[in-house]
Write a protein that holds these residues in place. Structure first.
Motif, PDB file in Angstrom:
ATOM      1  N   TYR A 256       0.812  -1.220   0.000  1.00  0.00           N
ATOM      2  CA  TYR A 256       0.000   0.000   0.000  1.00  0.00           C
ATOM      3  C   TYR A 256       0.843   1.266   0.000  1.00  0.00           C
ATOM      4  CZ  TYR A 256      -4.143  -2.822   0.309  1.00  0.00           C
ATOM      5  OH  TYR A 256      -5.131  -3.721   0.013  1.00  0.00           O
ATOM      6  N   ILE A 257       2.069   1.168   0.430  1.00  0.00           N
ATOM      7  CA  ILE A 257       2.968   2.316   0.266  1.00  0.00           C
ATOM      8  C   ILE A 257       3.315   2.487  -1.210  1.00  0.00           C
ATOM      9  CG2 ILE A 257       5.311   3.154   0.717  1.00  0.00           C
ATOM     10  CD1 ILE A 257       5.024   2.003   3.548  1.00  0.00           C
ATOM     11  N   ILE A 258       3.555   1.368  -1.896  1.00  0.00           N
ATOM     12  CA  ILE A 258       3.927   1.415  -3.316  1.00  0.00           C
ATOM     13  C   ILE A 258       2.770   1.879  -4.197  1.00  0.00           C
ATOM     14  CG2 ILE A 258       4.577  -0.005  -5.303  1.00  0.00           C
ATOM     15  CD1 ILE A 258       6.164  -1.754  -3.441  1.00  0.00           C
ATOM     16  N   THR A 259       1.564   1.398  -3.899  1.00  0.00           N
ATOM     17  CA  THR A 259       0.453   1.631  -4.819  1.00  0.00           C
ATOM     18  C   THR A 259      -0.489   2.762  -4.411  1.00  0.00           C
ATOM     19  OG1 THR A 259      -0.924  -0.029  -3.693  1.00  0.00           O
ATOM     20  CG2 THR A 259       0.449  -0.786  -5.526  1.00  0.00           C
ATOM     21  N   THR A 260      -0.492   3.154  -3.138  1.00  0.00           N
ATOM     22  CA  THR A 260      -1.433   4.177  -2.671  1.00  0.00           C
ATOM     23  C   THR A 260      -0.710   5.421  -2.155  1.00  0.00           C
ATOM     24  OG1 THR A 260      -3.047   2.472  -2.090  1.00  0.00           O
ATOM     25  CG2 THR A 260      -3.337   4.637  -1.093  1.00  0.00           C
ATOM     26  N   PHE A 261       0.186   5.249  -1.178  1.00  0.00           N
ATOM     27  CA  PHE A 261       0.901   6.396  -0.633  1.00  0.00           C
ATOM     28  C   PHE A 261       1.749   7.089  -1.704  1.00  0.00           C
ATOM     29  CE2 PHE A 261       4.937   7.974   1.175  1.00  0.00           C
ATOM     30  CZ  PHE A 261       4.439   9.045   1.914  1.00  0.00           C
ATOM     31  N   VAL A 262       2.306   6.308  -2.622  1.00  0.00           N
ATOM     32  CA  VAL A 262       3.160   6.882  -3.653  1.00  0.00           C
ATOM     33  C   VAL A 262       2.411   7.906  -4.504  1.00  0.00           C
ATOM     34  CG1 VAL A 262       2.694   5.147  -5.454  1.00  0.00           C
ATOM     35  CG2 VAL A 262       4.906   6.289  -5.392  1.00  0.00           C
ATOM     36  N   LEU A 263       1.092   7.752  -4.650  1.00  0.00           N
ATOM     37  CA  LEU A 263       0.315   8.689  -5.462  1.00  0.00           C
ATOM     38  C   LEU A 263       0.253  10.068  -4.813  1.00  0.00           C
ATOM     39  CD1 LEU A 263      -2.668   6.367  -6.500  1.00  0.00           C
ATOM     40  CD2 LEU A 263      -0.581   6.878  -7.780  1.00  0.00           C
ATOM     41  N   SER A 264       0.007  10.100  -3.506  1.00  0.00           N
ATOM     42  CA  SER A 264      -0.039  11.399  -2.830  1.00  0.00           C
ATOM     43  C   SER A 264       1.368  11.974  -2.660  1.00  0.00           C
ATOM     44  CB  SER A 264      -0.730  11.271  -1.472  1.00  0.00           C
ATOM     45  OG  SER A 264       0.006  10.441  -0.600  1.00  0.00           O
ATOM     46  N   TYR A 265       2.361  11.121  -2.384  1.00  0.00           N
ATOM     47  CA  TYR A 265       3.741  11.591  -2.240  1.00  0.00           C
ATOM     48  C   TYR A 265       4.232  12.218  -3.548  1.00  0.00           C
ATOM     49  CZ  TYR A 265       8.816  11.446  -1.495  1.00  0.00           C
ATOM     50  OH  TYR A 265      10.146  11.781  -1.389  1.00  0.00           O
ATOM     51  N   GLY A 266       3.946  11.546  -4.647  1.00  0.00           N
ATOM     52  CA  GLY A 266       4.415  12.047  -5.934  1.00  0.00           C
ATOM     53  C   GLY A 266       3.726  13.319  -6.375  1.00  0.00           C
ATOM     54  N   THR A 267       2.402  13.410  -6.172  1.00  0.00           N
ATOM     55  CA  THR A 267       1.678  14.590  -6.642  1.00  0.00           C
ATOM     56  C   THR A 267       1.867  15.782  -5.713  1.00  0.00           C
ATOM     57  OG1 THR A 267      -0.323  13.754  -5.535  1.00  0.00           O
ATOM     58  CG2 THR A 267      -0.072  13.276  -7.884  1.00  0.00           C
ATOM     59  N   LEU A 272       4.549  15.870  -9.235  1.00  0.00           N
ATOM     60  CA  LEU A 272       4.485  15.091 -10.465  1.00  0.00           C
ATOM     61  C   LEU A 272       3.048  14.996 -10.971  1.00  0.00           C
ATOM     62  CD1 LEU A 272       6.833  12.176  -9.359  1.00  0.00           C
ATOM     63  CD2 LEU A 272       7.382  13.961 -11.016  1.00  0.00           C
ATOM     64  N   PRO A 273       2.850  14.843 -12.274  1.00  0.00           N
ATOM     65  CA  PRO A 273       1.495  14.667 -12.810  1.00  0.00           C
ATOM     66  C   PRO A 273       0.876  13.362 -12.319  1.00  0.00           C
ATOM     67  CG  PRO A 273       3.073  15.178 -14.561  1.00  0.00           C
ATOM     68  CD  PRO A 273       3.874  14.876 -13.340  1.00  0.00           C
ATOM     69  N   ARG A 274      -0.443  13.369 -12.137  1.00  0.00           N
ATOM     70  CA  ARG A 274      -1.145  12.147 -11.728  1.00  0.00           C
ATOM     71  C   ARG A 274      -0.868  11.002 -12.689  1.00  0.00           C
ATOM     72  NH1 ARG A 274      -6.153  15.458 -10.716  1.00  0.00           N
ATOM     73  NH2 ARG A 274      -6.633  15.002 -12.892  1.00  0.00           N
ATOM     74  N   THR A 275      -0.884  11.307 -13.978  1.00  0.00           N
ATOM     75  CA  THR A 275      -0.758  10.247 -14.985  1.00  0.00           C
ATOM     76  C   THR A 275       0.599   9.555 -14.932  1.00  0.00           C
ATOM     77  OG1 THR A 275      -0.134  11.949 -16.596  1.00  0.00           O
ATOM     78  CG2 THR A 275      -2.436  11.255 -16.562  1.00  0.00           C
ATOM     79  N   THR A 276       1.667  10.279 -14.579  1.00  0.00           N
ATOM     80  CA  THR A 276       2.992   9.657 -14.476  1.00  0.00           C
ATOM     81  C   THR A 276       2.995   8.557 -13.428  1.00  0.00           C
ATOM     82  OG1 THR A 276       4.138  11.682 -15.166  1.00  0.00           O
ATOM     83  CG2 THR A 276       5.421  10.075 -13.910  1.00  0.00           C
ATOM     84  N   LEU A 277       2.399   8.850 -12.286  1.00  0.00           N
ATOM     85  CA  LEU A 277       2.373   7.873 -11.195  1.00  0.00           C
ATOM     86  C   LEU A 277       1.391   6.745 -11.479  1.00  0.00           C
ATOM     87  CD1 LEU A 277       2.428  10.618  -8.483  1.00  0.00           C
ATOM     88  CD2 LEU A 277       4.262   8.966  -8.851  1.00  0.00           C
ATOM     89  N   LEU A 278       0.229   7.095 -12.002  1.00  0.00           N
ATOM     90  CA  LEU A 278      -0.754   6.063 -12.319  1.00  0.00           C
ATOM     91  C   LEU A 278      -0.233   5.116 -13.394  1.00  0.00           C
ATOM     92  CD1 LEU A 278      -4.033   8.181 -12.256  1.00  0.00           C
ATOM     93  CD2 LEU A 278      -3.402   6.389 -10.641  1.00  0.00           C
ATOM     94  N   ASN A 279       0.473   5.662 -14.387  1.00  0.00           N
ATOM     95  CA  ASN A 279       1.056   4.804 -15.417  1.00  0.00           C
ATOM     96  C   ASN A 279       2.150   3.902 -14.847  1.00  0.00           C
ATOM     97  OD1 ASN A 279      -0.614   5.771 -17.424  1.00  0.00           O
ATOM     98  ND2 ASN A 279       0.821   7.336 -18.123  1.00  0.00           N
ATOM     99  N   GLY A 280       2.909   4.435 -13.887  1.00  0.00           N
ATOM    100  CA  GLY A 280       3.918   3.612 -13.221  1.00  0.00           C
ATOM    101  C   GLY A 280       3.288   2.443 -12.481  1.00  0.00           C
TER     102      GLY A 280
END
Length: 452
Positions: A256-267, A272-280
């Motif tokens: 959940y750190i890799i798939t959920t927390f990383v989205l808020s940390y990155g944005t 970073l753009p949402r799409t960059t993280l979601l695509n990752g």
């Protein structure tokens, strides 16, 4: 007379596919919420807070679902051990689907005020309750139908439902997140939740077509009527339940750190753009889908513990490099970090279904495996985004405390798996009342250890 080999293969394949599809739909519902919590809910349901506090509040509602999961595991585990695995699976799927669809209809804070987050929490509790009963039934249907020397491989099929559900949830959310921000916040975020109604109908139809577990059907009916599976599990297997919980800490928290927390940390932290993280996440999840059955099959050959331990070590080693790669803000390195982390996770998640199932006797297997699996979800997976966000806030935006937290999770898992018995040669029969699931009646021949 025994059925021909090709009929047995067709039967287990049918059960494995049904378990995979049903579990994928359930995880679609669950992960959809996590993605929305990271990207949307802080703005729609907690707008009166500053961005960081709003994110923590949104992740708090995400964690609520994990709190309900042990209760779902106890209730559905009880009836799954008494009435059968199959009946519980359709019930959990319907429960998850109704709750997820309802999230898509919720009014926001601007419309009904504090009722909005309150209703969000209620629906998340229902989601968690349903998912708490789902896992045990799905993996037991696959494991208990499988030939002894392929339990790791076929047990990994319902585990594949998690990345499949995440893949679909992330892809759908990513597609709608490309809308203009105003339209996305107004109605676009709702569509992925409403789509779950179609998936649930498909899942229930498929699950009704599979047969009940042969191992469950073979147990005496009188025994089922008189038993209290949850209490029996706690009396008979307290050590195994605790070790199963510990074995999940790195797997669940890291995921959940890799798939959920990383989205808020990155944005929010890196801009970073949402799409960059979601695509990752999409790329890593595609790899995850292949890696899980590969590691499940490896556990049939080398044992559950060596494969699981390798995954825990990998998670610990990735804890600091994961954030170093993210902080470069280079798209390719970000995708590499998420993918490497998810491969380490797959080494634990692949053999997990068979490993946990083999720890317990048939009479209490649904209840005991669900308890070990779901209790860890409260302390590891559910709280990990909240804890990571709090650590980030306390450190002034520095990620190293989050990395230390990830290392601590890995240590708990390493110790727990090291103390657990190897189970891949075990027969899935009833264990003696005070014995271990590996203790088998002497009249039974040992299972083959590897695929011919």
């Amino acid at each position: 007379m025994e059925a021909p080999a090709h009929e047995q293969r067709d039967s287990i394949l049918k059960v494995a596919v049904a378990s995979f599809i049903g579990t994928a739909i359930e995880w679609y519902d669950f992960f959809l919420y996590g993605t929305a919590a990271a990207l949307v809910f802080n703005r729609l349901f907690f707008p009166s807070f500053d961005p960081l506090t709003g994110t923590m509040a949104a992740f708090g509602t995400f964690a609520v679902g994990f709190i309900a999961r042990p209760l779902g595991g106890v209730v559905f585990g009880h009836y799954g051990d008494k009435l059968g695995r199959k009946a519980m699976l359709s019930a959990t799927l319907m429960l998850m689907g109704v709750a997820t669809f309802a999230v898509g209809l919720l009014p926001t804070y601007d419309t009904v005020g504090a009722w909005a987050p309150a209703l969000l929490v209620l629906l998340r509790l229902i989601q968690g309750f349903g998912l708490g009963g789902e896992w045990g039934g799905a993996v037991l249907m696959a494991v208990e139908h499988a030939p002894a020397h392929r339990r790791g491989f076929y047990g990994s099929w319902p585990q594949m439902g998690a990345p499949a559900g995440l893949l679909v949830a992330t892809a759908v959310f990513s597609y709608f997140s490309r809308m203009p921000d105003a339209a996305f916040l107004a109605w676009g975020w709702r569509v992925p939740f409403l789509l779950s109604a179609v998936l649930i109908g498909m899942g229930v139809f498929i699950r009704l077509k599979v047969a009940e577990s042969p191992i469950f059907k073979a147990r005496p009916k009188q025994e089922a009527a008189e038993s209290l599976p949850v209490m029996d599990a706690l009396r008979q297997y307290p050590r195994q339940i605790l070790l199963a919980m510990g074995a999940r800490f790195a797997e669940n928290g890291f995921f959940y750190i890799i798939t959920t927390f990383v989205l808020s940390y990155g944005t929010e932290r890196l801009g970073l753009p949402r799409t960059t993280l979601l695509n990752g996440v999409l790329i890593a999840t595609s790899v995850h889908l292949v890696a899980i059955p590969a590691f499940g099959a490896a556990s049939d050959r080398f044992g559950r513990r060596p494969v699981y331990l390798a995954g825990a070590v990998g998670c610990g080693l990735m804890a600091f490099p994961f954030f170093w790669l993210l902080d470069t803000k280079e798209t390719g390195l970000i995708w590499l970090a998420i993918t490497l982390g998810i491969i380490a996770h797959a080494a634990m998640y692949g053999p997990q279904a068979s490993f946990f199932s083999e720890l317990f006797g048939t009479r209490v297997r649904y209840s005991a495996a669900s308890l070990g699996y779901q209790m860890a979800s409260v302390f590891a997976g559910g709280l990990s985004p909240v804890i990571a966000t709090a650590l980030l806030a306390r450190s002034g935006g520095q990620a190293w405390p989050v990395s230390l937290y990830m290392v601590a999770l890995a240590v708990v898992t390493l110790v727990s798996v090291w103390l657990s018995a190897e189970t891949y040669r075990a027969q899935l029969t009833e264990a003696p009342p005070t014995g271990d699931a590996l203790s088998e009646p002497s009249s039974r021949s040992p299972s083959p250890a590897r695929t011919p």
